[in-house]
Write a protein that holds these residues in place. Structure first.
Motif, PDB file in Angstrom:
ATOM      1  N   SER A  54      54.489 -21.487  48.956  1.00 55.88           N
ATOM      2  CA  SER A  54      55.642 -20.664  49.302  1.00 55.88           C
ATOM      3  C   SER A  54      55.296 -19.633  50.364  1.00 55.88           C
ATOM      4  N   ASN A 100      64.161 -15.713  54.724  1.00 63.22           N
ATOM      5  CA  ASN A 100      63.661 -16.876  53.993  1.00 63.22           C
ATOM      6  C   ASN A 100      64.045 -16.809  52.525  1.00 63.22           C
ATOM      7  N   GLU A 104      66.122 -19.968  51.068  1.00 64.97           N
ATOM      8  CA  GLU A 104      65.600 -20.700  49.912  1.00 64.97           C
ATOM      9  C   GLU A 104      66.537 -20.575  48.724  1.00 64.97           C
ATOM     10  N   SER A 138      63.511 -17.886  43.872  1.00 57.34           N
ATOM     11  CA  SER A 138      63.299 -17.443  45.252  1.00 57.34           C
ATOM     12  C   SER A 138      62.816 -16.002  45.286  1.00 57.34           C
TER      13      SER A 138
END
Length: 297
Positions: A54, A100, A104, A138
């Motif tokens: 990640s 991001n 995500e 996330s």
């Protein structure tokens, strides 16, 4: 008669497959925790690096964008390039980390209901748990990136204040609410129309470029003018990213850098209100459509 017992109270009938929305998610916190743990385990099962993956994606994004924009296009300020942005690396990474998280969270939330079709067809549990769990996963990936960002900022002279931390937390909440609302909406629509996944992919492709992640807000203002710039600022992502810059990047700049006019007094409340509205609408659509999830899946 005296010997007769009082009539029993029959509870009202409710439509099957309908609950109390996000209130059920709050009441089912234990199930939410289990779903988050399950999703993390399934995602990294058989992986050598595990959760470190990640961080590989944002790391590669940062390197590519920094070289392409900061070095080649001159957005990084240097002794030979005074027109660039000071500490562009921090500016870039703070925006990438937040955007991001959004991409995500929304991407996974939009696919969460269809992805858990087997579980939905077997038992009943609050269906909102699946999009919300995707957002939480996330957030698990996002928070350590913020720790790295804060550490780098400290090395560059950042002295955090309560107001800066509050602005950063508000920006995160704004994006989380927006991702949850859109995730509920597209997660429900995707059960009936699988084209929703493709639409979300296009939306996420635009998200990075529709916010001041890679460039400064002044570029947009100079090109579009005040009127269209106001339209640009209606996007909660633009407000949240710039608020993140205000919390992390701005204090590390030795020179005075102009921030978005009325960012905290006007645009932050507008962005939060729009995120809450999106959450309300997404929840309303989800509750209207969830009754036939099991049949449609």
């Amino acid at each position: 008669m005296g010997g007769d017992s009082a009539p029993s109270t029959v509870p009202p009938l409710t439509a099957p497959g309908h609950g109390n929305g996000l209130l059920d998610v709050f009441r089912s916190r234990y199930l939410l925790n289990l779903l988050v743990q399950k999703e993390l385990k399934v995602r990294y099962r058989g992986s050598v690096l595990g959760i470190l993956w990640s961080y590989v994606k944002p790391g590669m994004q940062f390197v590519v964008f920094y070289i392409a924009l900061g070095v080649f296009l001159g957005l990084e300020q240097s002794p030979t390039n005074r027109s660039g942005m000071p500490n562009y690396a921090i500016y870039l990474f703070s925006g990438i980390a937040l955007i991001n998280f959004f991409t995500e969270a929304l991407g996974n939330a939009a696919r969460s209901v269809v992805g858990n079709s087997g579980l939905i067809q077997k038992i009943y549990l609050p269906r909102q748990l699946f999009p919300v769990a995707s957002v939480w996963v996330s957030a698990v990936h996002f928070l350590p990136q913020v720790v790295i960002l804060a550490f780098v900022c400290l090395l560059n002279g950042w002295h955090p204040t309560i107001s800066q931390v509050a602005v950063a937390v508000a920006a995160f909440i704004m994006v989380a609410l927006l991702a949850t609302g859109l995730g509920l909406f597209f997660g429900a629509v995707n059960v009936y129309f699988r084209d929703a996944e493709n639409f979300v992919d296009m939306l996420l492709l635009v998200a990075t470029w529709a916010s001041p992640v890679l460039y400064s807000w002044e570029m947009v203002h100079n090109k579009l003018g005040p009127a269209w710039f106001a339209v640009y600022q209606v996007n909660p992502l633009s407000v949240a990213v710039e608020a993140f810059h205000l919390a992390f990047w701005y204090p590390t700049t030795a020179e005075t850098v102009a921030m978005v006019p009325n960012l905290l007094s006007v645009w932050a409340p507008v962005g939060m209100a729009i995120s809450l509205l999106v959450l309300f609408l997404g929840q309303m659509v989800f509750r209207r459509l969830e009754g036939r999830f099991a049949q449609e899946l």
